[in-house]
Write a protein that holds these residues in place. Structure first.
Motif, mmCIF file in Angstrom:
data_model
loop_
_atom_site.group_PDB
_atom_site.id
_atom_site.type_symbol
_atom_site.label_atom_id
_atom_site.label_comp_id
_atom_site.label_asym_id
_atom_site.label_seq_id
_atom_site.Cartn_x
_atom_site.Cartn_y
_atom_site.Cartn_z
ATOM 1 N N ILE A 1 -11.304 -61.125 -53.111
ATOM 2 C CA ILE A 1 -12.372 -61.913 -52.498
ATOM 3 C C ILE A 1 -13.708 -61.183 -52.637
ATOM 4 N N ARG A 2 -13.684 -59.870 -52.424
ATOM 5 C CA ARG A 2 -14.912 -59.078 -52.545
ATOM 6 C C ARG A 2 -15.506 -59.193 -53.942
ATOM 7 N N LYS A 3 -14.658 -59.078 -54.965
ATOM 8 C CA LYS A 3 -15.154 -59.136 -56.339
ATOM 9 C C LYS A 3 -15.736 -60.500 -56.677
ATOM 10 N N VAL A 4 -15.082 -61.568 -56.201
ATOM 11 C CA VAL A 4 -15.588 -62.919 -56.453
ATOM 12 C C VAL A 4 -16.932 -63.120 -55.751
ATOM 13 N N PHE B 1 -19.860 -56.183 -48.552
ATOM 14 C CA PHE B 1 -19.047 -55.029 -48.210
ATOM 15 C C PHE B 1 -18.809 -54.921 -46.706
ATOM 16 N N HIS B 2 -19.731 -55.439 -45.911
ATOM 17 C CA HIS B 2 -19.530 -55.401 -44.459
ATOM 18 C C HIS B 2 -18.256 -56.161 -44.091
ATOM 19 N N PHE B 3 -18.102 -57.367 -44.615
ATOM 20 C CA PHE B 3 -16.910 -58.153 -44.304
ATOM 21 C C PHE B 3 -15.662 -57.549 -44.941
ATOM 22 N N THR B 4 -15.812 -56.973 -46.133
ATOM 23 C CA THR B 4 -14.680 -56.315 -46.783
ATOM 24 C C THR B 4 -14.176 -55.148 -45.945
ATOM 25 N N VAL B 5 -15.114 -54.334 -45.484
ATOM 26 C CA VAL B 5 -14.756 -53.153 -44.683
ATOM 27 C C VAL B 5 -14.097 -53.558 -43.374
ATOM 28 N N ARG B 6 -14.608 -54.604 -42.745
ATOM 29 C CA ARG B 6 -14.014 -55.050 -41.489
ATOM 30 C C ARG B 6 -12.546 -55.441 -41.691
ATOM 31 N N ARG B 7 -12.265 -56.088 -42.811
ATOM 32 C CA ARG B 7 -10.884 -56.472 -43.114
ATOM 33 C C ARG B 7 -10.021 -55.241 -43.396
ATOM 34 N N GLU B 8 -10.570 -54.303 -44.140
ATOM 35 C CA GLU B 8 -9.818 -53.083 -44.452
ATOM 36 C C GLU B 8 -9.498 -52.308 -43.174
ATOM 37 N N GLU B 9 -10.445 -52.323 -42.233
ATOM 38 C CA GLU B 9 -10.237 -51.592 -40.985
ATOM 39 C C GLU B 9 -9.051 -52.144 -40.193
ATOM 40 N N ILE B 10 -8.842 -53.445 -40.272
ATOM 41 C CA ILE B 10 -7.695 -54.043 -39.588
ATOM 42 C C ILE B 10 -6.405 -53.445 -40.128
ATOM 43 N N TRP B 11 -6.328 -53.409 -41.456
ATOM 44 C CA TRP B 11 -5.114 -52.904 -42.108
ATOM 45 C C TRP B 11 -4.904 -51.426 -41.782
ATOM 46 N N LEU B 12 -5.971 -50.641 -41.859
ATOM 47 C CA LEU B 12 -5.859 -49.206 -41.599
ATOM 48 C C LEU B 12 -5.474 -48.936 -40.150
ATOM 49 N N ASP B 13 -6.032 -49.711 -39.236
ATOM 50 C CA ASP B 13 -5.688 -49.526 -37.831
ATOM 51 C C ASP B 13 -4.218 -49.836 -37.590
ATOM 52 N N LYS B 14 -3.719 -50.885 -38.228
ATOM 53 C CA LYS B 14 -2.309 -51.247 -38.050
ATOM 54 C C LYS B 14 -1.388 -50.185 -38.648
ATOM 55 N N GLU B 15 -1.766 -49.647 -39.800
ATOM 56 C CA GLU B 15 -0.922 -48.666 -40.494
ATOM 57 C C GLU B 15 -0.939 -47.292 -39.840
ATOM 58 N N PHE B 16 -2.112 -46.838 -39.385
ATOM 59 C CA PHE B 16 -2.252 -45.449 -38.952
ATOM 60 C C PHE B 16 -2.570 -45.282 -37.469
ATOM 61 N N GLY B 17 -2.813 -46.392 -36.764
ATOM 62 C CA GLY B 17 -2.967 -46.342 -35.323
ATOM 63 C C GLY B 17 -3.976 -45.339 -34.806
ATOM 64 N N GLU B 18 -3.527 -44.489 -33.886
ATOM 65 C CA GLU B 18 -4.419 -43.561 -33.199
ATOM 66 C C GLU B 18 -5.086 -42.574 -34.154
ATOM 67 N N THR B 19 -4.391 -42.176 -35.206
ATOM 68 C CA THR B 19 -4.980 -41.260 -36.189
ATOM 69 C C THR B 19 -6.233 -41.864 -36.794
ATOM 70 N N LEU C 1 -24.369 -61.927 -57.527
ATOM 71 C CA LEU C 1 -25.094 -61.419 -58.691
ATOM 72 C C LEU C 1 -25.652 -62.543 -59.551
ATOM 73 N N LEU C 2 -24.846 -63.576 -59.768
ATOM 74 C CA LEU C 2 -25.295 -64.702 -60.588
ATOM 75 C C LEU C 2 -26.502 -65.395 -59.958
ATOM 76 N N LEU C 3 -26.440 -65.611 -58.646
ATOM 77 C CA LEU C 3 -27.556 -66.262 -57.960
ATOM 78 C C LEU C 3 -28.830 -65.420 -58.046
ATOM 79 N N LEU C 4 -28.690 -64.108 -57.880
ATOM 80 C CA LEU C 4 -29.859 -63.234 -57.909
ATOM 81 C C LEU C 4 -30.423 -63.088 -59.319
ATOM 82 N N VAL C 5 -29.556 -63.099 -60.322
ATOM 83 C CA VAL C 5 -30.031 -63.044 -61.706
ATOM 84 C C VAL C 5 -30.807 -64.319 -62.046
ATOM 85 N N VAL C 6 -30.327 -65.460 -61.550
ATOM 86 C CA VAL C 6 -31.051 -66.724 -61.747
ATOM 87 C C VAL C 6 -32.431 -66.640 -61.102
#
Length: 226
Positions: free
Chosen positions: A33-36, A141-159, A42-47
């Motif tokens: 999703i991030r890459k798309v 990247f803000h939305f990408t990071v927020r999603r990644e944080e969910i996964w990391l929190d579930k996997e590694f918890g308190e650490t 990028l396409l909009l800004l190049v236009v």
């Protein structure tokens, strides 16, 4: 840097408030999703760049200066992303990486990507386009990071939550710097990051072609930007 084994991971405790959305995404899907989203932005800004031009075209000195600064930013971004990949490459799903650049920022690779986005936009010769490229990258990247944080929190918890507490999400806190004496490098991930970073360089010929097309009158300029 010790690897966190599956049986030593702590799940997110019940009732713990995590600064994220409730559902847990698949990291591969998030990256796709991030890459798309980046491609569309990028396409909009190049236009936009194709139908606009620097407001100081008469002497062109500022235009050329902005382009040069942008090219320096692109080079720094490529090397910075490669440096980060030495630490995180192949380890993201196995352990919490908190040394080197990851000791001062939880997402240093993305921070260098913001710098690269500025460099790409700066090839238009206008600070307006350069700023828009950075804002688009920060948003995606803000939305990408927020999603990644969910996964990391579930996997590694308190650490992971302790890592979040001491390390900023983006802007580096240089007082927190710590490193390791030895680092195991995985060439595959390092080379992939280099390859991805080199895409930033495509902005140079693309924007040069836009400039040339505007001079020839193939592309009409509808606005002047600072």
């Amino acid at each position: 840097m010790s690897e966190i084994k599956p049986d030593s991971r702590e799940p997110a405790s019940k009732g713990t408030v995590v600064d994220c959305a409730p559902e847990t995404p698949n990291l591969r899907t998030v990256q796709l999703i991030r890459k798309v989203a980046i491609l569309l932005a990028l396409l909009l800004l190049v236009v936009l760049a194709a139908v606009s031009r620097s407001s100081d075209d008469m002497d062109g000195n500022r235009h050329e200066t902005i382009e040069t600064i942008g090219r320096v930013a692109i080079i720094i971004a490529i090397f910075g992303r490669a440096w980060c990949s030495l630490y995180i490459g192949g380890r993201k799903k196995a352990e919490i990486v908190d040394r080197g650049p990851y000791s001062i920022s939880r997402n240093p690779l993305y921070v260098f990507s913001f710098l690269g986005a500025f460099g790409v936009g700066a090839q238009s010769g206008t600070l307006t386009i350069a700023t828009l490229f950075v804002l688009a990258a920060v948003l995606v990247f803000h939305f990408t990071v927020r999603r990644e944080e969910i996964w990391l929190d579930k996997e590694f918890g308190e650490t992971y939550r302790q890592y979040c507490a001491r390390t900023p999400r983006f802007w580096p806190n240089f007082t927190r710097w710590s490193d390791v004496e030895e680092l195991t490098i995985r060439p595959k991930f390092f080379l992939l990051t280099i390859r991805d970073g080199l895409v930033f360089l495509l902005a140079i010929p693309v924007f040069e072609m836009i400039d040339f097309a505007q001079i020839l009158g193939v592309l009409n300029v509808f606005m002047r930007l600072p």
